[in-house]
Write a protein that holds these residues in place. Structure first.
Motif, PDB file in Angstrom:
ATOM      1  N   GLN A 192      -1.588 -51.358  75.081  1.00 15.83           N
ATOM      2  CA  GLN A 192      -1.282 -51.150  76.834  1.00 15.83           C
ATOM      3  C   GLN A 192      -1.393 -49.641  77.229  1.00 15.83           C
ATOM      4  O   GLN A 192      -1.209 -49.124  77.548  1.00 15.83           O
ATOM      5  CB  GLN A 192      -0.046 -51.980  76.834  1.00 15.83           C
ATOM      6  CG  GLN A 192       0.464 -53.177  76.994  1.00 15.83           C
ATOM      7  CD  GLN A 192       1.627 -53.695  77.185  1.00 15.83           C
ATOM      8  OE1 GLN A 192       2.722 -53.094  76.355  1.00 15.83           O
ATOM      9  NE2 GLN A 192       1.458 -54.688  78.056  1.00 15.83           N
ATOM     10  N   VAL A 193      -2.320 -48.859  76.542  1.00 16.22           N
ATOM     11  CA  VAL A 193      -2.409 -47.539  76.799  1.00 16.22           C
ATOM     12  C   VAL A 193      -3.165 -47.805  77.714  1.00 16.22           C
ATOM     13  O   VAL A 193      -4.542 -48.160  77.971  1.00 16.22           O
ATOM     14  CB  VAL A 193      -3.880 -46.587  75.213  1.00 16.22           C
ATOM     15  CG1 VAL A 193      -3.750 -45.687  75.897  1.00 16.22           C
ATOM     16  CG2 VAL A 193      -2.786 -46.417  73.921  1.00 16.22           C
ATOM     17  N   CYS A 194      -3.295 -46.644  78.436  1.00 17.46           N
ATOM     18  CA  CYS A 194      -3.740 -47.264  80.168  1.00 17.46           C
ATOM     19  C   CYS A 194      -5.084 -46.218  80.001  1.00 17.46           C
ATOM     20  O   CYS A 194      -5.023 -44.732  79.603  1.00 17.46           O
ATOM     21  CB  CYS A 194      -3.156 -46.213  81.143  1.00 17.46           C
ATOM     22  SG  CYS A 194      -1.730 -46.509  81.130  1.00 17.46           S
ATOM     23  N   ASN A 206      -5.715 -41.775  73.208  1.00 25.19           N
ATOM     24  CA  ASN A 206      -3.725 -41.769  73.144  1.00 25.19           C
ATOM     25  C   ASN A 206      -3.077 -40.919  73.306  1.00 25.19           C
ATOM     26  O   ASN A 206      -1.834 -41.247  73.675  1.00 25.19           O
ATOM     27  CB  ASN A 206      -3.885 -42.373  71.171  1.00 25.19           C
ATOM     28  CG  ASN A 206      -5.020 -43.363  71.095  1.00 25.19           C
ATOM     29  OD1 ASN A 206      -4.633 -44.105  71.621  1.00 25.19           O
ATOM     30  ND2 ASN A 206      -4.876 -44.064  69.423  1.00 25.19           N
ATOM     31  N   ALA A 207      -3.689 -39.654  72.862  1.00 22.90           N
ATOM     32  CA  ALA A 207      -2.852 -38.003  73.307  1.00 22.90           C
ATOM     33  C   ALA A 207      -2.456 -38.489  74.973  1.00 22.90           C
ATOM     34  O   ALA A 207      -1.790 -37.630  74.668  1.00 22.90           O
ATOM     35  CB  ALA A 207      -4.023 -37.048  72.797  1.00 22.90           C
ATOM     36  N   ARG A 211      -0.085 -39.932  60.416  1.00 28.00           N
ATOM     37  CA  ARG A 211      -0.524 -39.221  62.518  1.00 28.00           C
ATOM     38  C   ARG A 211       0.528 -38.598  63.033  1.00 28.00           C
ATOM     39  O   ARG A 211       1.560 -38.750  62.723  1.00 28.00           O
ATOM     40  CB  ARG A 211      -0.952 -40.697  63.258  1.00 28.00           C
ATOM     41  CG  ARG A 211      -1.904 -41.504  62.075  1.00 28.00           C
ATOM     42  CD  ARG A 211      -3.351 -40.754  62.236  1.00 28.00           C
ATOM     43  NE  ARG A 211      -4.324 -42.038  61.578  1.00 28.00           N
ATOM     44  CZ  ARG A 211      -5.041 -42.511  62.539  1.00 28.00           C
ATOM     45  NH1 ARG A 211      -4.632 -42.494  63.494  1.00 28.00           N
ATOM     46  NH2 ARG A 211      -5.922 -42.834  61.480  1.00 28.00           N
ATOM     47  N   PRO A 212       0.134 -37.521  63.594  1.00 24.97           N
ATOM     48  CA  PRO A 212       1.588 -36.875  64.558  1.00 24.97           C
ATOM     49  C   PRO A 212       2.081 -38.144  65.183  1.00 24.97           C
ATOM     50  O   PRO A 212       1.899 -39.339  65.709  1.00 24.97           O
ATOM     51  CB  PRO A 212       0.389 -35.963  65.981  1.00 24.97           C
ATOM     52  CG  PRO A 212      -0.938 -36.101  65.145  1.00 24.97           C
ATOM     53  CD  PRO A 212      -1.396 -37.844  64.025  1.00 24.97           C
ATOM     54  N   GLN A 228       0.833 -41.302  68.541  1.00 29.07           N
ATOM     55  CA  GLN A 228      -0.303 -40.495  68.281  1.00 29.07           C
ATOM     56  C   GLN A 228      -1.562 -41.539  68.028  1.00 29.07           C
ATOM     57  O   GLN A 228      -2.738 -41.606  68.142  1.00 29.07           O
ATOM     58  CB  GLN A 228      -0.871 -39.049  68.080  1.00 29.07           C
ATOM     59  CG  GLN A 228      -2.187 -38.916  69.082  1.00 29.07           C
ATOM     60  CD  GLN A 228      -2.101 -37.203  69.256  1.00 29.07           C
ATOM     61  OE1 GLN A 228      -1.128 -37.073  69.191  1.00 29.07           O
ATOM     62  NE2 GLN A 228      -3.714 -36.921  69.457  1.00 29.07           N
ATOM     63  N   GLY A 229      -1.035 -42.283  66.739  1.00 30.34           N
ATOM     64  CA  GLY A 229      -2.030 -43.416  65.927  1.00 30.34           C
ATOM     65  C   GLY A 229      -2.948 -44.625  66.340  1.00 30.34           C
ATOM     66  O   GLY A 229      -3.458 -44.785  66.550  1.00 30.34           O
ATOM     67  N   SER A 230      -1.000 -44.856  67.349  1.00 35.30           N
ATOM     68  CA  SER A 230      -1.811 -45.962  68.406  1.00 35.30           C
ATOM     69  C   SER A 230      -1.465 -45.917  69.211  1.00 35.30           C
ATOM     70  O   SER A 230      -1.773 -46.648  70.409  1.00 35.30           O
ATOM     71  CB  SER A 230      -0.768 -46.824  68.267  1.00 35.30           C
ATOM     72  OG  SER A 230       0.791 -46.715  68.412  1.00 35.30           O
ATOM     73  N   GLY A 231      -1.375 -44.868  69.730  1.00 31.08           N
ATOM     74  CA  GLY A 231      -0.607 -44.584  71.744  1.00 31.08           C
ATOM     75  C   GLY A 231       0.416 -44.927  72.154  1.00 31.08           C
ATOM     76  O   GLY A 231       0.070 -45.228  73.260  1.00 31.08           O
TER      77      GLY A 231
END
Length: 237
Positions: A66-68, A123-124, A165-166, A219-222
């Protein structure tokens, strides 16, 4: 008789004072609860806690993604999913010229390198593209604040993150436009932040009247989740 009447009057006055004190305490407690509670809830958003801001839609690269992103990105992502098998070698690696997309660690769809770079960027930027990042559900990370005279030190711990990941922390519902960056950590190989690790020295902000909600970006998955609140922004002396 006069003394007995005076004693009864004093007793009645004491009862009323205790009742007023208990009522005042209840009002103060209720006010504190109302202050801490976020003003917007996921139920108020048309598509739940991950409702996108205007101009964005869910990427849907993998189930539950569900990352926009921009509408064109979602369309291109669906095309990549359809073409992915033809870009893969029998051993599971990508053919020459293609790389794993990695919108999250499990996303091994083979794409052009530019698409993987775009996935990292999307993701970021995930917290800024949500209609209300402060309405996201609680995740596996928690925060704690140690107060000082001009604010407080923010610490975090937790699990369920993308390994190595961050992990970025932001404050929302404060007097800024958009999420306010607090700091970042890196999850270990088990996808955890072990112990209570220092995130940021938060300084008070003039005019801030409510606790800030701290949101976490894996950040690895958003994936964006909430980690709690901090009162540091309004501790000005």
């Amino acid at each position: 008789m006069h003394g007995i009447g005076k004693m009864a009057t004093d007793a009645g006055r004491g009862t009323r004072q205790r009742w007023l004190a208990q009522t005042l305490a209840a009002v103060v407690l209720l006010a504190g609860l109302l202050t801490v509670a976020p003003p917007a809830q996921a139920a108020d958003l048309p598509w739940g806690p991950y409702t996108c801001a205007t101009g964005y839609v869910w990427r849907e690269a993998v189930p539950g993604d569900q990352v926009c992103v921009a509408t064109q990105t979602r369309s291109e992502t669906q095309t990549e999913n359809a073409l992915g098998p033809s870009r893969r070698e029998p051993n599971g690696f990508c053919k020459s010229g293609f790389v794993w997309r990695e919108t999250r660690p499990s996303d091994l769809v083979c794409v052009f390198p530019s698409s993987r770079d775009r996935a990292y960027t999307d993701n970021a930027n995930a917290p800024w593209r949500l209609a209300d990042p402060g309405a996201t559900p609680r995740g596996g990370v928690s925060v704690s604040t140690t107060n000082h005279q001009l604010g407080g030190y923010l610490y975090a711990t937790g699990s369920g993150l993308s390994p190595n990941r961050p992990v970025r922390f932001y404050a929302v519902r404060i007097n800024t436009v958009g999420p306010y960056s607090l700091g970042s950590l890196t999850a270990n190989s088990a996808g955890a932040i072990s112990g209570w690790q220092y995130v940021a020295d938060i300084r008070c902000r003039s005019g801030q009247t409510q606790p800030a909600i701290v949101v976490v970006l894996d950040q690895g998955s958003g994936v964006v989740t909430t980690a709690g609140t901090t009162d540091a922004f309004r501790r000005c002396g």
